[in-house]
Design an enzyme around this catalytic site. Structure first.
Site, PDB file in Angstrom:
ATOM      1  N   ILE A 120      33.729  53.551  44.464  1.00 29.65           N
ATOM      2  CA  ILE A 120      34.638  54.569  44.025  1.00 29.65           C
ATOM      3  C   ILE A 120      34.237  54.737  42.543  1.00 29.65           C
ATOM      4  O   ILE A 120      33.964  55.835  41.937  1.00 29.65           O
ATOM      5  CB  ILE A 120      35.952  54.402  44.258  1.00 29.65           C
ATOM      6  CG1 ILE A 120      36.302  54.793  45.907  1.00 29.65           C
ATOM      7  CG2 ILE A 120      37.019  55.425  43.505  1.00 29.65           C
ATOM      8  CD1 ILE A 120      37.775  54.476  46.328  1.00 29.65           C
ATOM      9  N   ILE A 171      34.989  27.887  36.198  1.00 32.75           N
ATOM     10  CA  ILE A 171      35.242  27.215  37.091  1.00 32.75           C
ATOM     11  C   ILE A 171      34.246  26.207  37.997  1.00 32.75           C
ATOM     12  O   ILE A 171      34.809  25.248  38.672  1.00 32.75           O
ATOM     13  CB  ILE A 171      35.954  28.205  38.335  1.00 32.75           C
ATOM     14  CG1 ILE A 171      34.695  29.012  38.914  1.00 32.75           C
ATOM     15  CG2 ILE A 171      37.142  28.757  38.018  1.00 32.75           C
ATOM     16  CD1 ILE A 171      34.806  30.041  40.197  1.00 32.75           C
ATOM     17  N   TYR A 214      27.888  35.585  50.806  1.00 35.89           N
ATOM     18  CA  TYR A 214      29.312  36.097  49.863  1.00 35.89           C
ATOM     19  C   TYR A 214      30.220  36.052  50.915  1.00 35.89           C
ATOM     20  O   TYR A 214      31.306  35.404  50.625  1.00 35.89           O
ATOM     21  CB  TYR A 214      29.220  37.521  49.212  1.00 35.89           C
ATOM     22  CG  TYR A 214      30.465  38.027  48.745  1.00 35.89           C
ATOM     23  CD1 TYR A 214      30.863  37.373  47.495  1.00 35.89           C
ATOM     24  CD2 TYR A 214      31.191  38.858  49.320  1.00 35.89           C
ATOM     25  CE1 TYR A 214      32.036  37.885  47.118  1.00 35.89           C
ATOM     26  CE2 TYR A 214      32.496  39.385  49.165  1.00 35.89           C
ATOM     27  CZ  TYR A 214      32.843  38.952  47.670  1.00 35.89           C
ATOM     28  OH  TYR A 214      34.049  39.295  47.420  1.00 35.89           O
ATOM     29  N   ASP A 239      38.571  32.147  32.166  1.00 36.02           N
ATOM     30  CA  ASP A 239      37.463  32.975  32.612  1.00 36.02           C
ATOM     31  C   ASP A 239      36.269  32.707  31.553  1.00 36.02           C
ATOM     32  O   ASP A 239      36.484  32.357  30.519  1.00 36.02           O
ATOM     33  CB  ASP A 239      38.024  34.462  32.134  1.00 36.02           C
ATOM     34  CG  ASP A 239      37.461  35.435  32.947  1.00 36.02           C
ATOM     35  OD1 ASP A 239      36.219  35.619  32.718  1.00 36.02           O
ATOM     36  OD2 ASP A 239      37.980  36.369  33.561  1.00 36.02           O
ATOM     37  N   ALA A 298      38.219  34.124  40.239  1.00 41.12           N
ATOM     38  CA  ALA A 298      37.044  34.040  39.480  1.00 41.12           C
ATOM     39  C   ALA A 298      36.003  33.789  40.816  1.00 41.12           C
ATOM     40  O   ALA A 298      36.115  32.970  41.611  1.00 41.12           O
ATOM     41  CB  ALA A 298      36.840  32.930  38.619  1.00 41.12           C
TER      42      ALA A 298
HETATM   43  N1  LIG Z   1      36.948  44.413  44.084  1.00 43.80           N
HETATM   44  C1  LIG Z   1      36.805  44.198  45.282  1.00 43.80           C
HETATM   45  O1  LIG Z   1      36.649  45.415  45.959  1.00 43.80           O
HETATM   46  C2  LIG Z   1      36.978  43.070  46.048  1.00 43.80           C
HETATM   47  C3  LIG Z   1      37.110  43.055  47.417  1.00 43.80           C
HETATM   48  C4  LIG Z   1      37.315  41.712  48.126  1.00 43.80           C
HETATM   49  C5  LIG Z   1      37.324  40.687  47.376  1.00 43.80           C
HETATM   50  N2  LIG Z   1      37.232  40.569  45.997  1.00 43.80           N
HETATM   51  C6  LIG Z   1      37.449  39.153  45.232  1.00 43.80           C
HETATM   52  O2  LIG Z   1      38.513  39.602  44.237  1.00 43.80           O
HETATM   53  C7  LIG Z   1      38.147  38.460  43.136  1.00 43.80           C
HETATM   54  C8  LIG Z   1      38.078  39.503  41.795  1.00 43.80           C
HETATM   55  O3  LIG Z   1      36.972  40.435  41.929  1.00 43.80           O
HETATM   56  P1  LIG Z   1      37.114  41.556  40.726  1.00 43.80           P
HETATM   57  O4  LIG Z   1      36.708  42.811  41.844  1.00 43.80           O
HETATM   58  O5  LIG Z   1      38.188  41.651  39.856  1.00 43.80           O
HETATM   59  O6  LIG Z   1      35.723  41.093  40.019  1.00 43.80           O
HETATM   60  P2  LIG Z   1      35.473  40.832  38.559  1.00 43.80           P
HETATM   61  O7  LIG Z   1      33.959  40.693  38.316  1.00 43.80           O
HETATM   62  O8  LIG Z   1      36.067  42.082  37.838  1.00 43.80           O
HETATM   63  O9  LIG Z   1      36.230  39.695  38.168  1.00 43.80           O
HETATM   64  C9  LIG Z   1      35.926  38.400  38.263  1.00 43.80           C
HETATM   65  C10 LIG Z   1      36.168  37.489  36.980  1.00 43.80           C
HETATM   66  O10 LIG Z   1      35.736  36.191  37.293  1.00 43.80           O
HETATM   67  C11 LIG Z   1      35.032  35.913  35.935  1.00 43.80           C
HETATM   68  N3  LIG Z   1      34.024  34.726  36.477  1.00 43.80           N
HETATM   69  C12 LIG Z   1      33.046  34.712  37.135  1.00 43.80           C
HETATM   70  N4  LIG Z   1      32.375  33.789  37.441  1.00 43.80           N
HETATM   71  C13 LIG Z   1      33.273  32.714  36.899  1.00 43.80           C
HETATM   72  C14 LIG Z   1      33.437  31.472  36.660  1.00 43.80           C
HETATM   73  N5  LIG Z   1      32.160  30.629  37.345  1.00 43.80           N
HETATM   74  N6  LIG Z   1      34.078  30.766  35.915  1.00 43.80           N
HETATM   75  C15 LIG Z   1      34.984  31.472  35.147  1.00 43.80           C
HETATM   76  N7  LIG Z   1      35.309  32.774  35.527  1.00 43.80           N
HETATM   77  C16 LIG Z   1      34.321  33.497  36.146  1.00 43.80           C
HETATM   78  C17 LIG Z   1      34.484  37.009  35.451  1.00 43.80           C
HETATM   79  O11 LIG Z   1      33.951  37.099  34.073  1.00 43.80           O
HETATM   80  C18 LIG Z   1      35.488  38.042  35.625  1.00 43.80           C
HETATM   81  O12 LIG Z   1      36.394  38.177  34.725  1.00 43.80           O
HETATM   82  C19 LIG Z   1      36.827  38.097  43.309  1.00 43.80           C
HETATM   83  O13 LIG Z   1      37.089  36.736  43.963  1.00 43.80           O
HETATM   84  C20 LIG Z   1      36.290  39.031  44.415  1.00 43.80           C
HETATM   85  O14 LIG Z   1      35.413  38.244  45.373  1.00 43.80           O
HETATM   86  C21 LIG Z   1      37.147  41.632  45.316  1.00 43.80           C
END
Ligand SMILES: NC(=O)c1ccc[n+]([C@@H]2O[C@H](COP(=O)([O-])OP(=O)(O)OC[C@H]3O[C@@H](n4cnc5c(N)ncnc54)[C@H](O)[C@@H]3O)[C@@H](O)[C@H]2O)c1
Length: 323
Positions: free
Chosen positions: A191, A59, A146, A36, A79
């Site tokens: 939410i 990443i 996105y 991360d 990520a």
């Molecule tokens: N939360 C939702 O409703 C939702 C819905 C659909 C898809 N997603 C997908 O689920 C995944 C997780 O989302 P989340 O809601 O937990 O978001 P989040 O922002 O809480 O988690 C993302 C994590 O990735 C890390 N990160 C970001 N860019 C990075 C990089 N370049 N290198 C290394 N680490 C990196 C961040 O520090 C964070 O810990 C994502 O791929 C997101 O697109 C989330």
């Protein structure tokens, strides 16, 4: 048989979905390595555990990813640059995380010959649905960079499957909610933002008329789906949805009942990239992964309210929806 046979790399493991997934994997005797860059994740989201290793890295950096992948048997790739609005403002920056970064992870997973790569896709790949609930076979017409980036990831995963035999399953999460979703971000889940406003006795802010619907799924169910997907032989694409939709006005009313804070919403103009109606068909989730959502909306919101009321700090930005 070794006591802890599975070694999983979880990219983005310090984030909202990542930290819940890591906890569940540890409970199930995985050895877990988190990669991360802490851009939105927090070390405090993660437990201290003898089977957990945390690596700070990005990443987008091939060396970071290759080093983190060494010795892994499984990979959960979460990520990402997670904001729809940011992807519209800066599509190139967003694509470096969500396409090139994802490709780094997939390529390294293929080289390491992991037995399974599971990666986060999104309901945002669908765009405006021709019919609901959305099936995985529906035509994809993403409305944002996105959504397009997540679709490109799905295509790359399939291609690396045919070129290098990489077994992968892409999970199209619908709108996820639960503890540790950060309401301080202007792009936070709807939410988390509504609840933050209500608990501060401020009107929740709605973009548009509030009649747009979403299919909300509790983060505990997402973690269950992630682990089941890592252990399953199924490859391809699968929705992770509750299979039920609620409109934002209905959601605000339900939150009002559960918190006893009844405030009519403040309306701002609708966002062009917002999808009007969304609801996922979760039949494949049940058939492929034997997962039925365990939390209905009222139960999941009650868990979240319990968590948030213990540590509530108010924030001022209005809400945006993302999935
Ligand atoms: N939360 C939702 O409703 C939702 C819905 C659909 C898809 N997603 C997908 O689920 C995944 C997780 O989302 P989340 O809601 O937990 O978001 P989040 O922002 O809480 O988690 C993302 C994590 O990735 C890390 N990160 C970001 N860019 C990075 C990089 N370049 N290198 C290394 N680490 C990196 C961040 O520090 C964070 O810990 C994502 O791929 C997101 O697109 C989330």
């Amino acid at each position: 048989m070794p006591t802890y046979p599975h070694r999983a790399l979880v990219t983005g493991g310090a984030g909202f979905i990542g930290s819940h997934s890591v906890e569940l994997l540890l409970e199930n005797n995985f050895n877990v390595r988190v990669l991360d860059n802490f851009s939105s994740g927090h070390l405090s989201n993660l437990p201290t555990h003898p089977q957990l290793e945390v690596v700070v890295g990005d990443i987008r950096d091939r060396d970071d990813v290759q080093a983190a992948m060494q010795g892994m048997t499984h990979c959960l790739h979460l990520a990402a640059q997670v904001s729809v609005a940011k992807s519209v403002e800066d599509p190139i920056g967003s694509a470096t995380h969500n396409i090139l970064g994802a490709l780094n992870v997939m390529h390294a997973a293929a080289n390491a010959k992991v037995s399974k790569l599971v990666y986060a896709s999104s309901a945002a790949v669908y765009g405006i649905p021709a019919q609901l609930p959305l099936l995985e076979e529906a035509e994809l017409q993403p409305l944002s960079p996105y959504g397009l980036e997540k679709w490109v990831d799905e295509r790359y995963a399939a291609l690396l499957g045919s070129l290098h035999g990489l077994p992968s399953l892409g999970l199209r999460y619908f709108n996820v909610y639960g503890p540790r979703q950060d309401p301080s971000s202007p792009y936070a889940g709807v939410i988390a933002r509504f609840l933050d406003r209500l608990l501060s006795h401020q009107a929740p802010v709605v973009f548009g008329d509030g009649r747009q619907t979403r299919d909300f799924i509790y983060v505990g169910d997402i973690a269950r789906a992630n682990m089941a997907a890592l252990l399953s032989a199924q490859c391809g694409i699968c929705n992770v949805a509750n299979g039920q939709q609620i409109d934002l006005l209905g959601l605000i009313a339900l939150l009002g009942q559960l918190t006893n804070c009844h405030l009519p919403p403040q309306h701002l103009p609708a966002n062009a990239e917002d999808i009007r109606y969304s609801c996922g068909n979760n039949q494949r989730l049940t058939e492929w992964l034997a997962i039925e959502p365990k939390w209905n909306l009222t139960e999941g919101l009650s868990e979240l309210i319990h968590y948030v009321s213990k540590s509530h700090v108010a924030h001022d930005e209005p809400v945006n929806i993302r999935a």
